[in-house]
Design a protein around this motif. Sequence first.
Motif, short mmCIF file in Angstrom:
data_model
loop_
_atom_site.label_atom_id
_atom_site.label_comp_id
_atom_site.label_asym_id
_atom_site.label_seq_id
_atom_site.Cartn_x
_atom_site.Cartn_y
_atom_site.Cartn_z
N VAL A 60 0.76 -0.73 0.21
CA VAL A 60 0.18 0.18 -0.47
C VAL A 60 1.41 1.05 0.40
CG1 VAL A 60 -1.85 1.32 1.49
CG2 VAL A 60 -1.83 -1.21 1.59
N THR A 61 0.92 2.24 -0.62
CA THR A 61 1.42 3.33 -1.17
C THR A 61 0.98 4.38 -1.01
OG1 THR A 61 3.74 3.88 -2.62
CG2 THR A 61 2.29 2.72 -3.19
N GLY A 62 0.97 5.81 -1.51
CA GLY A 62 0.79 6.53 -1.90
C GLY A 62 1.75 8.06 -2.14
N GLY A 63 1.95 9.00 -2.84
CA GLY A 63 2.95 9.89 -3.00
C GLY A 63 3.95 9.40 -4.03
N VAL A 64 5.08 10.17 -3.85
CA VAL A 64 6.18 10.03 -4.80
C VAL A 64 6.77 8.03 -4.71
CG1 VAL A 64 8.40 10.32 -5.14
CG2 VAL A 64 7.53 12.22 -4.58
N PRO A 65 6.74 7.33 -3.17
CA PRO A 65 6.78 6.32 -3.30
C PRO A 65 5.96 4.95 -4.21
CG PRO A 65 7.30 7.03 -1.20
CD PRO A 65 6.24 8.78 -2.09
N SER A 66 4.93 5.51 -4.67
CA SER A 66 3.88 4.63 -5.31
C SER A 66 4.68 4.38 -6.90
CB SER A 66 2.81 5.39 -5.33
OG SER A 66 2.50 6.86 -5.99
N SER A 67 5.28 5.53 -7.03
CA SER A 67 5.43 5.99 -8.28
C SER A 67 7.02 4.28 -8.25
CB SER A 67 5.80 7.35 -9.23
OG SER A 67 4.69 8.47 -8.70
N VAL A 68 7.73 5.15 -6.98
CA VAL A 68 9.25 3.93 -6.71
C VAL A 68 8.94 2.93 -7.51
CG1 VAL A 68 11.14 4.21 -5.81
CG2 VAL A 68 9.90 6.10 -5.92
N VAL A 69 7.94 2.54 -6.57
CA VAL A 69 7.25 1.48 -6.58
C VAL A 69 7.08 0.43 -7.73
CG1 VAL A 69 6.02 -0.92 -4.89
CG2 VAL A 69 6.74 1.31 -4.06
N ARG A 70 6.25 0.86 -8.47
CA ARG A 70 6.05 0.55 -9.51
C ARG A 70 6.41 0.49 -10.25
NH1 ARG A 70 0.72 4.24 -10.98
NH2 ARG A 70 1.06 3.32 -12.91
N ASP A 71 7.53 2.03 -10.87
CA ASP A 71 8.88 1.33 -11.15
C ASP A 71 9.50 0.54 -11.09
OD1 ASP A 71 7.71 3.20 -12.51
OD2 ASP A 71 9.52 4.80 -12.10
N MET A 72 9.53 -0.16 -9.50
CA MET A 72 11.08 -1.24 -9.12
C MET A 72 10.13 -2.21 -9.64
SD MET A 72 12.90 -0.69 -5.37
CE MET A 72 13.40 1.05 -5.88
N PHE A 73 9.30 -2.42 -9.48
CA PHE A 73 8.06 -3.81 -9.51
C PHE A 73 7.90 -4.30 -11.15
CE2 PHE A 73 5.19 -4.43 -5.80
CZ PHE A 73 6.41 -4.40 -5.15
N LYS A 74 8.79 -3.40 -12.20
CA LYS A 74 8.60 -2.96 -13.41
C LYS A 74 9.38 -3.48 -14.26
CE LYS A 74 7.61 -0.66 -17.45
NZ LYS A 74 6.41 0.37 -18.08
N GLU A 75 10.35 -3.58 -12.70
CA GLU A 75 12.23 -3.27 -13.61
C GLU A 75 12.78 -4.96 -13.10
OE1 GLU A 75 16.23 -1.75 -12.86
OE2 GLU A 75 14.70 -0.95 -11.57
N TYR A 76 11.80 -5.46 -12.36
CA TYR A 76 12.34 -6.54 -11.32
C TYR A 76 11.44 -7.77 -11.65
CZ TYR A 76 16.22 -4.64 -8.69
OH TYR A 76 16.95 -4.05 -8.67
N GLY A 77 10.22 -6.94 -12.77
CA GLY A 77 9.03 -8.00 -13.25
C GLY A 77 8.38 -8.76 -12.12
N ARG A 78 7.81 -7.54 -11.03
CA ARG A 78 7.71 -8.70 -10.23
C ARG A 78 6.39 -8.06 -9.70
NH1 ARG A 78 10.35 -10.78 -5.98
NH2 ARG A 78 8.52 -11.91 -5.30
N ILE A 146 13.60 2.67 -0.18
CA ILE A 146 12.94 1.90 -0.47
C ILE A 146 12.82 0.36 -1.53
CG2 ILE A 146 11.08 2.14 -2.28
CD1 ILE A 146 10.47 4.17 -1.58
N GLU A 147 14.27 0.15 -1.90
CA GLU A 147 14.23 -1.07 -2.52
C GLU A 147 14.89 -1.90 -1.25
OE1 GLU A 147 17.14 -4.05 -5.71
OE2 GLU A 147 16.86 -1.38 -5.83
N GLY A 148 15.64 -1.27 -0.23
CA GLY A 148 15.78 -2.25 0.50
C GLY A 148 15.13 -2.48 1.60
N ILE A 149 13.89 -1.11 1.93
CA ILE A 149 12.31 -1.92 2.85
C ILE A 149 11.88 -3.23 2.17
CG2 ILE A 149 9.89 -0.51 3.91
CD1 ILE A 149 11.91 1.81 3.73
N LEU A 150 11.55 -2.70 0.76
CA LEU A 150 10.90 -4.29 -0.29
C LEU A 150 12.02 -5.55 -0.18
CD1 LEU A 150 10.09 -2.37 -2.79
CD2 LEU A 150 8.58 -3.52 -1.65
N ASN A 151 12.90 -5.40 0.13
CA ASN A 151 13.94 -6.76 0.33
C ASN A 151 13.89 -7.52 2.14
OD1 ASN A 151 14.72 -6.90 -2.27
ND2 ASN A 151 17.00 -5.58 -1.91
N LYS A 152 13.31 -6.20 3.28
CA LYS A 152 13.61 -7.25 3.69
C LYS A 152 11.64 -7.59 4.55
CE LYS A 152 14.34 -5.42 9.39
NZ LYS A 152 13.18 -6.72 9.44
N ALA A 153 10.82 -6.83 3.96
CA ALA A 153 9.38 -7.08 4.26
C ALA A 153 9.76 -8.63 3.69
CB ALA A 153 9.30 -5.97 3.84
#
Length: 436
Positions: A60-78, A146-153
Motif C-alpha cells: 500500500v503506497t501513496g505519493g512519490v513512493p507509489s511511482s518508485v514502487v511501480r517502476d521497481m516492480f516493473k524493472e524486476y518483473g514482480r 525503498i528497495e532495501g525496505i521491500l527486500n527486508k519485508a
Amino acid sequence: MTKADFKKEPTRWASTPKFRFLQHKALNEKHLKISEKFNTLTPFNMHTLEKEKSYPFGVVTGGVPSSVVRDMFKEYGRDDIPILKLGAPYPFPEKLADTFMEACDKVLVIEETDTVIEYMLRDKRKTLGRLSGHVPMEGELVPEKIEGILNKALSDCELSPLSDHDCGQEAFSLVGGLELPIRKPTLCPGCPHRASFYSIRKALPKAIFPSDIGCYTLGSNLGVVDTVLDMGAGITMASGFWNAYIQDDVEKPIVATMGDSTFFHSGITGLINAVYNNSKFILVILDNHITAMTGMQPAITQGDRVDGSKGNAIALETIVKGCGIDYLKVCDPFDTKNMIKMVKDASKHVNDPDGGIAVIIARHPCVIGFKDEAIPEKIPVKITDDCNDCGFCRTRFECPALVHDEENERTIINKTLCAECGVCIQICPQGAIQKD
C-alpha cells in the motif's frame, strides 16, 4: 467567471454551539460521501488485484513512493505483488482498502513522510510499516532505501526479495567514487545578511542569537543563529530568554534576527507581546526588499503585488513604532563598521535601566532579486601577499567566492562566484583583501 454572490446564512458561517453540532454532523455526512467516491477514484486511488485471487504479500503506497514502487516492480518483473495506490487518502477509502487487505496475507505500507495510511488500515496484524520497524521513522524514502525496505519485508515474509545486493551501499560507493566536493548550504555571494551577521557577532560575540525561518537561517554557519523553531519564534524566544535570565538577575545579551517578510507575517504580535511584558533585547530586521527563500515574491514594503500590479507599500518603520518601540535605527549592513557601532549602541540602550527593546533595520536589497540596485558600483577585489592563510574570511565571513588554495596555502578569490560587493575588504584581519 463566477460572480461574487454571498448568501447570508449565520447558522452556517457564524454558528453558535447549537448549530455547530448540526454543522459537524453535516460535515461527517460529506466525508462519508467523499469517501465513497474515493473508493472508485481511479487513477488516483486504485489497486492491481486480480479478481478472486489471494496474495501472500502486497504493498500500500501513496505519493512519490507509489511511482518508485511501480517502476521497481516493473524493472524486476514482480507482477506477483499487488499494489494499492492511494493518491487521495482522506477521507479514507475504507472499502477499497478492505478489499485489498482481505486479498493479502501481509501488507507493507510505504508512504511519505508521516504515518497516515498505516494508521487508517484496520487490520494491524497484517500490516508492516513504520509501526513494525520495516520503514524508518525519519529520512527521505529515496529509491535505494525503498528497495532495501521491500527486500527486508519480503524476506521476513519468507518470499523472494527483489534483489540480493545492497543497493543503498552501491549508491554510496558510486557517489563516493566521483569524489565530489562537499558544499554545505550557504548564503549567496554578495548577500547583505552575511554582512549583518558578521557585524552582530563582532559587536556581541557572547550573546544568545534566536532567529527565524528564511535565507538567514544559514547564519547558523556564521555562529549567529542559535535557535530556529517556527515562523515568528525569533522574537518570542528572545523575549522568553530575557524573562528567564532576569529571574536570576542576569542581564544576558540577546540579539534576535528576522527577515522583513517574516516580520510582517509572524513577528508583529510577538513584538507587541515582548514590549507589553517589558522584555529587553535587540531585534535586527533583515530587510532585503524581497521574500527570497520561497521564490522571490515581492515584499510588502515595495508596493509590488504578485500579479505585477501596484499595491500600497507599508513601511517597516511605521509598523515597528506602532508596536511600541521607541529605539529604532536603520543601517546599511554593507557598512560593517557603522553596523557594529549601531549594535553596540543598541546594547547600551537595552542595558539601561530605563531602556527596552532596541530594533535595528539592516536594509540592503537582495543581490539576486535586485542585481543592479544591490551592488550599483562593482568593487573587484584581490588578495595580496599579506594573506597568512588564517582562514578568518572563509570561516567567519564564509563567502563562497573566498576559497582555500591548498597548494599555495592561502585564500584565493573565485572570480566566477564573486559578486564584487567589496564587503570582504572590511573584514580581513590582515588587510590582505584589497580593491583590485
